[in-house]
Design a protein around this motif. Structure first.
Motif, short mmCIF file in Angstrom:
data_model
loop_
_atom_site.label_atom_id
_atom_site.label_comp_id
_atom_site.label_asym_id
_atom_site.label_seq_id
_atom_site.Cartn_x
_atom_site.Cartn_y
_atom_site.Cartn_z
N PHE A 31 31.43 52.55 39.53
CA PHE A 31 32.64 51.97 40.12
C PHE A 31 33.57 51.45 39.03
CE2 PHE A 31 30.71 52.34 44.21
CZ PHE A 31 31.76 52.30 45.11
N ALA A 34 35.36 54.35 37.56
CA ALA A 34 36.38 54.82 38.50
C ALA A 34 37.54 53.83 38.64
CB ALA A 34 35.75 55.09 39.87
N ASP A 67 42.04 57.34 44.54
CA ASP A 67 40.93 56.59 43.94
C ASP A 67 39.59 56.98 44.56
OD1 ASP A 67 42.78 55.30 42.38
OD2 ASP A 67 42.73 53.42 43.51
N LEU A 71 36.48 58.53 42.54
CA LEU A 71 35.14 57.94 42.63
C LEU A 71 34.10 59.01 42.93
CD1 LEU A 71 33.32 55.38 42.74
CD2 LEU A 71 33.78 55.34 45.20
#
Length: 116
Positions: A31, A34, A67, A71
């Protein structure tokens, strides 16, 4: 490696191998890569992990689709599995995507543990 088919199976296997914390750390790491502001505590309850991950995926799909795609790319969720999901109900789809994310992260942790 036989991948777990349910969230409960995945958590049970992670706990039995004492790899649950490493699974959480792997999630946090990806995370962060990302550039998504989500950081799970090491000792988060599995039910909370599932809920927060589902909620985050849902928000990304609804509000920050680029996004979300980034991810999935960073975590390396197989594209064919994402395409196989029914996208008519975003809430249900995001729950399934959250599980696919957990499964892929579990693979990474399991392989690292097994072959290190």
């Amino acid at each position: 490696m036989n991948l777990p088919t349910t969230f409960e199976d995945l958590i049970a296997e992670a706990n039995s191998l004492e790899l649950y914390k490493k699974l959480v750390l792997q999630l946090n790491k990806d995370f962060l890569y990302a550039n998504i502001d989500l950081d799970f505590d090491d000792d988060i309850l599995p039910s909370s992990l599932k809920l927060i991950l589902h909620e985050t995926v849902y928000k990304l799909v609804q509000e920050k689709f680029t996004d979300y795609l980034n991810l999935l790319y960073i975590i390396d969720v197989p594209e064919h599995q994402i395409k196989a999901l029914d996208g008519t109900d975003t809430l249900e789809m995001s729950e399934k995507v959250a599980f696919l994310i957990l499964k892929r992260e579990w693979q990474k942790v399991w392989f690292r543990h097994k072959y290190s």
